[in-house]
Structures are given as C-alpha cells and as structure tokens.
Design a protein around this motif. Sequence first.
Motif, PDB file in Angstrom:
ATOM      1  N   SER A 158       0.849  -1.195   0.000  1.00 43.55           N
ATOM      2  CA  SER A 158       0.000   0.000   0.000  1.00 43.55           C
ATOM      3  C   SER A 158       0.886   1.246   0.000  1.00 43.55           C
ATOM      4  CB  SER A 158      -0.905   0.011   1.231  1.00 43.55           C
ATOM      5  OG  SER A 158      -0.139   0.262   2.410  1.00 43.55           O
ATOM      6  N   GLY A 160       0.915   3.718   2.064  1.00 43.62           N
ATOM      7  CA  GLY A 160       1.449   3.959   3.402  1.00 43.62           C
ATOM      8  C   GLY A 160       2.588   3.020   3.737  1.00 43.62           C
ATOM      9  N   GLN A 161       2.460   1.754   3.351  1.00 47.43           N
ATOM     10  CA  GLN A 161       3.540   0.796   3.584  1.00 47.43           C
ATOM     11  C   GLN A 161       4.772   1.152   2.749  1.00 47.43           C
ATOM     12  OE1 GLN A 161       1.278  -2.732   2.580  1.00 47.43           O
ATOM     13  NE2 GLN A 161       1.265  -3.414   4.719  1.00 47.43           N
ATOM     14  N   ARG A 164       6.675   3.807   4.554  1.00 47.33           N
ATOM     15  CA  ARG A 164       7.441   3.265   5.677  1.00 47.33           C
ATOM     16  C   ARG A 164       8.626   2.441   5.185  1.00 47.33           C
ATOM     17  NH1 ARG A 164       3.658   0.031   9.000  1.00 47.33           N
ATOM     18  NH2 ARG A 164       2.051   0.407   7.438  1.00 47.33           N
ATOM     19  N   LEU A 187      -0.892  10.354   1.850  1.00 47.52           N
ATOM     20  CA  LEU A 187      -1.419   9.213   2.582  1.00 47.52           C
ATOM     21  C   LEU A 187      -2.808   9.482   3.149  1.00 47.52           C
ATOM     22  CD1 LEU A 187       1.790   8.210   4.578  1.00 47.52           C
ATOM     23  CD2 LEU A 187       1.154   7.624   2.232  1.00 47.52           C
ATOM     24  N   ALA A 191      -2.866   5.892   7.536  1.00 50.19           N
ATOM     25  CA  ALA A 191      -1.441   5.786   7.215  1.00 50.19           C
ATOM     26  C   ALA A 191      -0.672   6.990   7.742  1.00 50.19           C
ATOM     27  CB  ALA A 191      -1.255   5.652   5.704  1.00 50.19           C
ATOM     28  N   THR A 192      -1.293   8.151   7.703  1.00 51.81           N
ATOM     29  CA  THR A 192      -0.665   9.359   8.249  1.00 51.81           C
ATOM     30  C   THR A 192      -0.400   9.202   9.736  1.00 51.81           C
ATOM     31  OG1 THR A 192      -1.649  10.815   6.589  1.00 51.81           O
ATOM     32  CG2 THR A 192      -0.998  11.833   8.674  1.00 51.81           C
ATOM     33  N   ARG A 194       0.123   6.443  11.326  1.00 57.93           N
ATOM     34  CA  ARG A 194       1.236   5.512  11.505  1.00 57.93           C
ATOM     35  C   ARG A 194       2.573   6.229  11.313  1.00 57.93           C
ATOM     36  NH1 ARG A 194       0.213   0.054  11.095  1.00 57.93           N
ATOM     37  NH2 ARG A 194       2.289  -0.099  11.973  1.00 57.93           N
TER      38      ARG A 194
END
Length: 260
Positions: A158, A160-161, A164, A187, A191-192, A194
């Motif tokens: 994703s 977001g992933q 990271r 994001l 996700a933001t 995280r």
Amino acid sequence: MPTTHDIPTNGRPPALEARDVAVFYGAAQAIQGIDLVVPANRVVALIGPSGCGKTTLLRCFNRMNDLIHTARVEGRVNFHGKNLYDADVDPVQVRRRIGMVFQKPNPFPKSIYDNTAFGPRVNGFKGDLDALVERSLRQAALWDEVQDRLGESAQDLSIGQQQRLCIARTLAVRPEIILMDEPASALDPIATQRIEELIYELKRDYTILIVTHNMQQAARISDYTAFLYMGRLVEYGPTDRIFTNPAEDQTEAYVTGRFG
C-alpha cells in the motif's frame, strides 16, 4: 531577525546549524540569510505557505540542491563542526549520514528485502545483512506486516507501507539525521497516523526535520517549529509557543489560518 535563544541543546552540540544560508536558482533568490540551530534527537517542523522556501532549505541540509544545476548555496551548514559546503566534503557521504524521505513514496522496482538492503550493499556493508534489514523494517514499524513477504515486489505494498519502506531504506544506511519532505501528504488518515507515531518513536535515536503544510501535524509531532515566509525565517521556537503565543504577528496570522 528571529533569535534562537529559546532553543536549548541540553549541553550537547547541535545536530545541525545553519548560518546565514541563502539559496539562488540562477538570478532568483529562494531563501535569504537563514540562521537555524537544530538540537539533537528532536523533531523540527518547517512550516509556511507554498513557495516560501521550506523544501529548498531542507535540501540544503544534505546538499540535495547540488543536483539542480542552476542552484547556488551560500552560507554555512555545520555538522559535527564541519561546514557541509567546504570543498573537501563529499556530498555522497553527506547523504549517507543525513538521509531524506520524499513527499511521494519512491520504492525501487525490487523486492521489499532488496529495497531495504540497497543502500548497505552499495556502501559495501560486510555485516549480517538479514539482521540489518530486519532491524530497519522494525524501526520503520513495518516488519510485522512484511516479514513473510520479503521477496515480493515493494510496489505491491500500500502507499502507506511504501512510505514506511522508504523510511526503512533510509534507516538501513544508519544516518544520524532524517529529513522528511511532507512524508504523509499522499497518505490517508490512518497511514498518516502511523507515520506520525513512527516519527515520535524515531526521535529517540535520530534528529528529524520535517516539512509540512499541515498545522495540526506540526503541532502534534514536532518539538520546535520554524515559520518561513517569502524565503525568510520569520520565527523559530518551541512548537507549543509558536502555536499558542507566537512573537510575530505574521506567525500568528499563519498558524491561525488567516493566510497561507
């Protein structure tokens, strides 16, 4: 002229120190005469309206502006007592020690493992690469989600992933400072969150400078905030003071949403 008298360093040398930094793109001046002291193991947010010079300033701190042929940087950026712009400084080595995470995730078209291991391999890492990859992914709060997928393409993650993972890729070369250019702007809210939680955890081991347009985000995650406007540093200080009792009317107008 903004002062930095309320930026305590707890007796430690600052992580970075900008002195009279100016940047030109050809004949156009993008930022002018900026002084900024960045304490170690703190999060500093750079805020201001679009075009004010936030990203240009951020890119000064690991010589990314060198990659723009029309750019010229004047002044000093001190890191461990050395001006990063001295003629004998290798910008590639600077970027190893001062890493950068960009606005849009940019994983390589490789596996999750190979993305994380890319920097150490290029730099001739001779240790336990598997352990380094795991540690970096754990630091980026991604290991639990990908430990059984390390051979899969990073581009299947994703957004977001992927961001990271880009943070893990940066951490794998063991920098001291991490520069983040609006890392959560692309994001979704989950996700933001995280990413924000991750930034809070990372400052135990790293110094972080983050460019953000999101005032709430700056207030949540940063220890100090620098407000830039039209290439100038208007005010710099502890985040709680900047947002609740700014010294400059222009700062108050911006953080309360009256312009920008």
